[in-house]
Enzyme design. Structure first.
Site, PDB file in Angstrom:
ATOM      1  N   CYS A 326      30.157  39.632  43.686  1.00 33.09           N
ATOM      2  CA  CYS A 326      31.063  40.587  45.311  1.00 33.09           C
ATOM      3  C   CYS A 326      30.436  39.445  46.061  1.00 33.09           C
ATOM      4  O   CYS A 326      30.696  39.898  47.589  1.00 33.09           O
ATOM      5  CB  CYS A 326      30.639  41.944  45.160  1.00 33.09           C
ATOM      6  SG  CYS A 326      30.650  42.508  43.843  1.00 33.09           S
ATOM      7  N   ARG A 355      22.471  39.234  33.954  1.00 36.64           N
ATOM      8  CA  ARG A 355      21.379  40.021  33.606  1.00 36.64           C
ATOM      9  C   ARG A 355      20.837  40.550  33.143  1.00 36.64           C
ATOM     10  O   ARG A 355      21.232  40.002  31.373  1.00 36.64           O
ATOM     11  CB  ARG A 355      22.647  41.193  33.472  1.00 36.64           C
ATOM     12  CG  ARG A 355      24.130  41.335  34.674  1.00 36.64           C
ATOM     13  CD  ARG A 355      24.978  41.961  34.531  1.00 36.64           C
ATOM     14  NE  ARG A 355      25.739  41.887  35.680  1.00 36.64           N
ATOM     15  CZ  ARG A 355      27.786  42.218  35.356  1.00 36.64           C
ATOM     16  NH1 ARG A 355      27.288  43.225  34.927  1.00 36.64           N
ATOM     17  NH2 ARG A 355      28.301  42.665  36.547  1.00 36.64           N
ATOM     18  N   GLN A 373      32.018  35.984  34.743  1.00 40.61           N
ATOM     19  CA  GLN A 373      33.071  37.114  34.878  1.00 40.61           C
ATOM     20  C   GLN A 373      34.175  36.430  35.594  1.00 40.61           C
ATOM     21  O   GLN A 373      34.467  35.449  35.988  1.00 40.61           O
ATOM     22  CB  GLN A 373      32.789  37.877  35.785  1.00 40.61           C
ATOM     23  CG  GLN A 373      31.815  38.401  35.430  1.00 40.61           C
ATOM     24  CD  GLN A 373      31.423  39.987  36.168  1.00 40.61           C
ATOM     25  OE1 GLN A 373      30.771  39.237  37.059  1.00 40.61           O
ATOM     26  NE2 GLN A 373      31.239  41.042  36.076  1.00 40.61           N
ATOM     27  N   ASP A 375      36.564  36.832  37.777  1.00 42.65           N
ATOM     28  CA  ASP A 375      35.659  37.690  38.946  1.00 42.65           C
ATOM     29  C   ASP A 375      37.014  37.490  39.941  1.00 42.65           C
ATOM     30  O   ASP A 375      37.478  36.494  40.533  1.00 42.65           O
ATOM     31  CB  ASP A 375      34.926  37.535  39.889  1.00 42.65           C
ATOM     32  CG  ASP A 375      34.008  39.137  39.738  1.00 42.65           C
ATOM     33  OD1 ASP A 375      34.741  40.007  39.655  1.00 42.65           O
ATOM     34  OD2 ASP A 375      32.915  38.955  39.979  1.00 42.65           O
ATOM     35  N   HIS A 377      37.793  39.521  44.014  1.00 44.26           N
ATOM     36  CA  HIS A 377      37.985  40.074  45.291  1.00 44.26           C
ATOM     37  C   HIS A 377      39.207  40.774  46.276  1.00 44.26           C
ATOM     38  O   HIS A 377      39.692  39.096  46.607  1.00 44.26           O
ATOM     39  CB  HIS A 377      36.263  40.407  45.851  1.00 44.26           C
ATOM     40  CG  HIS A 377      35.265  41.134  44.616  1.00 44.26           C
ATOM     41  ND1 HIS A 377      34.381  39.854  44.475  1.00 44.26           N
ATOM     42  CD2 HIS A 377      34.725  42.047  44.458  1.00 44.26           C
ATOM     43  CE1 HIS A 377      33.534  40.282  43.415  1.00 44.26           C
ATOM     44  NE2 HIS A 377      33.755  41.575  42.817  1.00 44.26           N
ATOM     45  N   LYS A 461      38.638  54.075  40.158  1.00 42.62           N
ATOM     46  CA  LYS A 461      38.854  52.677  39.184  1.00 42.62           C
ATOM     47  C   LYS A 461      39.022  53.052  37.855  1.00 42.62           C
ATOM     48  O   LYS A 461      39.657  54.326  37.726  1.00 42.62           O
ATOM     49  CB  LYS A 461      37.722  52.316  38.317  1.00 42.62           C
ATOM     50  CG  LYS A 461      36.619  53.042  37.682  1.00 42.62           C
ATOM     51  CD  LYS A 461      35.039  52.344  36.984  1.00 42.62           C
ATOM     52  CE  LYS A 461      34.780  53.424  35.872  1.00 42.62           C
ATOM     53  NZ  LYS A 461      34.154  52.258  34.827  1.00 42.62           N
ATOM     54  N   HIS A 507      37.461  45.385  43.208  1.00 42.39           N
ATOM     55  CA  HIS A 507      36.908  44.527  42.625  1.00 42.39           C
ATOM     56  C   HIS A 507      37.696  44.458  40.936  1.00 42.39           C
ATOM     57  O   HIS A 507      38.181  45.388  40.550  1.00 42.39           O
ATOM     58  CB  HIS A 507      35.568  45.071  41.757  1.00 42.39           C
ATOM     59  CG  HIS A 507      34.092  44.943  42.728  1.00 42.39           C
ATOM     60  ND1 HIS A 507      33.170  44.740  43.150  1.00 42.39           N
ATOM     61  CD2 HIS A 507      34.429  46.257  43.580  1.00 42.39           C
ATOM     62  CE1 HIS A 507      32.543  44.827  43.684  1.00 42.39           C
ATOM     63  NE2 HIS A 507      32.856  46.255  43.511  1.00 42.39           N
TER      64      HIS A 507
HETATM   65 ZN   LIG Z   1      32.774  43.176  42.641  1.00 43.29          ZN
END
Ligand SMILES: [Zn+2]
Ligand SMILES: [Zn+2]
Length: 636
Positions: A326, A355, A373, A375, A377, A461, A507
């Site tokens: 992010c 992580r 990911q 991912d 945004h 979410k 996200h």
């Molecule tokens: Zn994010």
């Protein structure tokens, strides 16, 4: 008189009627009275809506397995009077109970305990709920030498202590429970394990027994078959067996090494993903894997996510291996002043993150320390929020369906309306966001559960869980608002009056991470990937050496058509070679012997379907192409 509504019918009854009497339903295990789970013996004292709770619901199974854990504790106490009971909850696939015993249980002890449980079940012992004054409860468990229960009671603030009694056994428990032990008709104790009291390694090691139980034998049989099937499909076994990936002690736990075939599956998924995302207005970006700790201080991760982050010293400064993408996307957004005309901006990345996960929770490729990911945004104006959320969820469903998933369960998490002070963002932002989420789910006709107080502090979410071919649920897609980062990084845009307004930041992932998703796919397909995903789509197998050149010609032709093809020129018997190709789960096997060579054909075998006879290569190629371009999701 009070009014009770049972299965939609309203009746007038005397107050104090039990939930069981109100339902009068043999299959009910417990009841839901005005939204509260209770025992069938629960006395109804006011107007109420009463619903039965059956084994086929999550709540029903939980109550059933919790009661089975008490039954196990009762059996253990009869067989091993020196055992001290601690806690015994239901878990998603059964139950366990932790005992403090002089000698830990081993698997050989289980049949005897199981047999005693069956005896106690046959006796149909009533399970009775009681409230005891605290002093009395303490005395009861003191007499029984149950020191762990005394420790728990000491932490309960209530003056009345809830206990459940069945025959000679009594347990400190909130319930609810089955009305009697006789409901438990099938029992299987599965395994033993060591577990520290309260999960703390400074405490005493307890002996845990896992088990499962059912209201009839056929359900147990089905369950055991499903467990066997799940074992056969375990991605941790199939992944290496199919030469997809490996793990290495030398490199460290939770770090996946993708072999050529596994990397091929990843690439096919990534190509498909990119095509869909580009078509849906996303733009791909790439951001670095490390960044100064300062960035993570600004984002807040350094405060509340520190224990999951890898921190590296670099020239007297700290850097962080990125745990999330992010902040990187926000930095890109902030390189320009955006006007409302630039929005929505959808930045997507195959973002590799690291992580720290404790070694105990690592699980194959599903839970790892480094993963990529899918991912993205989304930066948008308040007016665009509805359309953007609709776009995210419909794209997620479309893509997940492409992988053969048909059943989804959707969880909406919103803030606790009683404590708005615990959350960032304005009331308006929360309601805009929640409306967008709910409207999308309604428009798409998706059932969902709404959990108040389940949202994280920075935004509401939606999580989409999919059910795989064995009915197991996995969470992949998620779509989450973030009022925190938007504020921390001052993410804004200019409206047509030149005013600065806060940008909405969302996200979202569709697959979750590619490591985890491939793991799910391996288990979902049992390793037999459909043709479009199969790392090797076809294998040419020669009967004798004499067909080697012909086989090479076929391979060259298929390669020219972008078919992922292998050749097996070994001197083994053809039956062995076919067996090997079946084990590798290759969808198309092209056998060439003297006859095929002479007639310029191939003999086609399909995985799991056997021999389909001789045909010209073009016919086979057509089928492969059809299944690849149409991306058939079909399973064998
Ligand atoms: Zn994010
Ligand atoms: Zn209990």
């Amino acid at each position: 008189m009070i009014k009770i509504t049972v299965n939609g019918a309203v009746q007038e009854v005397e107050p104090g009627i039990t939930a069981g009497a109100a339902l009068n339903d043999k299959k009910a295990l417990a009841a839901m009275v005005n939204g509260r789970l209770v025992d069938l013996s629960f006395p109804i004292k006011e107007d109420a809506v009463v619903l039965p709770v059956y084994f086929d619901s999550k709540e029903g199974r939980e109550i059933f397995w919790h009661s089975a854990s008490h039954l196990m504790a009762q059996a253990v106490k009869q067989l091993y009077p020196e055992a001290k009971v601690t806690i015994g909850p239901a878990v998603p696939e059964g139950f366990y109970y932790d005992f403090d015993v002089p000698k830990p249980f081993n698997e050989d002890d289980l049949p005897r305990i199981e047999e005693r449980m069956r005896e106690l079940a046959r006796q149909q012992i009533p399970i009775v709920h009681k409230f005891l004054p605290k002093e009395e409860a303490i005395e009861l468990f003191r007499q029984r030498g149950e020191t762990y229960k005394l420790e728990i009671i000491a932490e309960i603030p209530d003056e009345e202590i809830s206990v459940y009694e069945q025959g000679d056994f009594v347990d400190l428990c909130r319930g609810p429970h089955l009305p009697d032990t006789g409901k438990i008709k099938a029992i299987k104790l599965l395994s033993v394990a060591g577990a520290y009291w309260r999960g703390d390694e400074k405490n005493r090691m307890l002996s845990r027994i896992y088990g499962v139980a059912f209201p009839d034998e056929s359900l147990l049989k089905e369950w055991l078959e499903r467990i066997e099937e799940a074992k056969r499909r375990d991605h941790r076994k199939l992944g290496p067996a199919l030469d997809l990936f490996s793990f290495h002690e030398e490199a460290g736990a939770g770090l996946v090494f993708w072999h050529p075939k596994g990397a091929t599956v990843r690439r096919i998924i990534q190509d498909y993903w990119e095509k869909e995302h580009l078509a849906n207005g996303y733009q791909l970006v790439v951001t670095p894997h490390i960044a100064r700790a300062q960035l993570w201080r600004q984002s807040g991760h350094f405060d509340y996510y520190r224990e999951n982050m890898y921190v590296l010293p670099v020239e007297k400064e700290e850097y962080v291996l990125k745990p999330m993408n992010c902040p990187g996307h926000i930095l890109i957004y902030r390189t320009k002043v955006h006007s409302y005309r630039d929005l929505p901006l959808r930045l997507a990345e195959w973002g590799t993150v690291y992580r720290y996960e404790r070694s105990g929770v690592l699980h194959g490729t599903m839970r790892v320390r480094g993963f990529t990911q899918d991912d993205a945004h989304i930066f948008c104006t308040q007016e665009q929020v509805g359309e953007e959320i609709y776009g995210v969820i419909s794209l997620s469903l479309k893509m997940l369906r492409q992988f053969g998933f048909e059943k989804f369960s959707v969880a909406l998490s919103v803030r606790d309306p009683k404590h708005p002070e615990n959350y960032l963002g304005t009331d308006e932002q929360w309601s805009v966001a929640e409306n967008a989420l709910v409207n999308t789910l309604k428009q798409l006709g998706l059932d969902f559960s709404r959990a108040e107080g389940e949202a994280v502090f920075y935004g509401p979410k939606i999580d989409i869980h999919l059910a795989d071919s064995l009915g197991r649920e996995f969470q992949c897609a998620t779509c989450q608002f973030d009022f925190n980062l938007a504020q921390k990084f001052n993410v804004y845009y200019m409206n047509n009056n030149g005013e600065h307004l806060p940008t909405y930041l969302v996200h979202r992932t569709v697959l979750g991470s590619i490591e985890r998703f491939v793991g799910i796919l391996i288990e979902h397909y049992g390793g037999a990937f459909p043709t479009w995903l199969a790392p090797v789509q076809a294998c040419v197998l020669t009967v004798t050496d004499k067909e080697a050149d012909y086989a090479r010609e076929i391979v060259a032709m298929l390669k020219k058509e972008n078919v992922r093809v292998e050749i097996d020129l070994n001197n083994d018997k053809i039956s062995y070679k076919i067996g090997e190709a079946e084990r590798q789960k290759i969808p198309f096997m092209l056998v060439v012997g003297a006859k095929e060579k002479a007639t310029n054909t191939v003999s086609l075998r399909r995985r799991g379907k056997g021999n389909l006879g001789s045909m010209p290569l073009e016919r086979v190629l057509e089928q492969i192409k059809e299944e690849t371009s149409g991306r058939a999701t079909g399973k064998d």
